[in-house]
Scaffold this motif. Structure first.
Motif, mmCIF file in Angstrom:
data_model
loop_
_atom_site.group_PDB
_atom_site.id
_atom_site.type_symbol
_atom_site.label_atom_id
_atom_site.label_comp_id
_atom_site.label_asym_id
_atom_site.label_seq_id
_atom_site.Cartn_x
_atom_site.Cartn_y
_atom_site.Cartn_z
ATOM 1 N N GLU A 1 6.776 -25.174 10.990
ATOM 2 C CA GLU A 1 7.947 -25.437 11.824
ATOM 3 C C GLU A 1 8.445 -26.874 11.628
ATOM 4 O OE1 GLU A 1 8.557 -24.949 16.499
ATOM 5 O OE2 GLU A 1 8.352 -23.081 15.361
ATOM 6 N N GLU B 1 10.293 -16.613 11.283
ATOM 7 C CA GLU B 1 9.024 -17.139 11.773
ATOM 8 C C GLU B 1 8.143 -15.994 12.241
ATOM 9 O OE1 GLU B 1 6.867 -18.798 15.523
ATOM 10 O OE2 GLU B 1 8.593 -17.516 15.552
ATOM 11 N N TYR C 1 6.566 -19.933 8.321
ATOM 12 C CA TYR C 1 7.809 -19.239 7.984
ATOM 13 C C TYR C 1 7.763 -18.769 6.532
ATOM 14 C CZ TYR C 1 9.812 -21.377 12.176
ATOM 15 O OH TYR C 1 10.079 -21.753 13.462
ATOM 16 N N LYS D 1 14.453 -19.486 13.021
ATOM 17 C CA LYS D 1 13.211 -19.194 13.745
ATOM 18 C C LYS D 1 13.149 -17.730 14.165
ATOM 19 C CE LYS D 1 10.483 -20.632 17.758
ATOM 20 N NZ LYS D 1 9.271 -21.169 17.172
#
Length: 188
Positions: free
Chosen positions: A44, A66, A77, A62
């Motif tokens: 992240e 993710e 990710y 995200k």
């Protein structure tokens, strides 16, 4: 003689017997990535500045890409998808272009050990217990649900929570592709 060799690939090395030609071998997998976990994909902390640089909303990246998590590392990710989304400046399904779900489709069709219901449940956001110990990395010898699910974890269709010993769909990109596969297989 060879002092050190580094090999990379998506699946673990197939071990044919106890007298393996490769010995003194350390393997890092999606089940046990050990210290290489942060390098399996983008963290992240790496994705946020990339989103700023490419003027893409972090929240969009995200929510789409993710979902893989490793103890001590946090969210990981899909690098292929993130790079393509940022360079194309578009949220899209990129990961599915890297592999074919035909293997999984076959096992969902025959519903080995209730796999179909588990895939449906995972596609709906639930987590499903999985036994990963019997997988031998043999595409031909997937005889039970645990082997099929472990194979799917290594391929990235599923993620694995080692602490709770369960599998789940890692992100919305994979979820959408699994739902499309389920539509084909069972007509939902």
């Amino acid at each position: 003689s060879i002092a050190l060799c580094y090999m990379t690939g998506i699946l673990p090395i197939k071990k044919y017997n106890t007298e393996l030609a490769l010995n003194n071998f350390k393997e890092f997998t999606m089940l046990k990535p050990f210290f290489v976990a942060p390098y399996i994909g983008f963290t992240e902390e790496e994705v946020k500045p990339l989103c700023q640089k490419f003027d893409m909303p972090f929240s969009d990246i995200k929510s789409r890409y993710e979902g893989y998590e490793f103890k001590g590392v946090g969210s990981i990710y899909s690098p292929f998808s993130v790079v393509n989304a940022l360079t194309d400046h578009e949220i899209n399904n990129y990961w599915i272009d890297t592999s074919s779900p035909n293997d999984l489709k076959q096992y969902i069709n025959i519903n080995v050990d209730g796999l179909k219901e588990d895939v449906i449940n995972m596609s709906l956001g639930k987590r499903v217990p999985v036994r990963v110990g019997s997988f031998a990395n043999d595409f031909v010898s997937l005889y039970n649900k645990g082997q099929v699910m472990t194979h799917s974890i290594h391929l990235g269709y599923l993620a694995y929570d080692a602490e709770n010993k369960d599998a789940y769909v890692p992100n919305n990109e994979v979820k959408e592709n699994l739902l499309n596969l389920l539509k084909i297989v069972i007509g939902i």
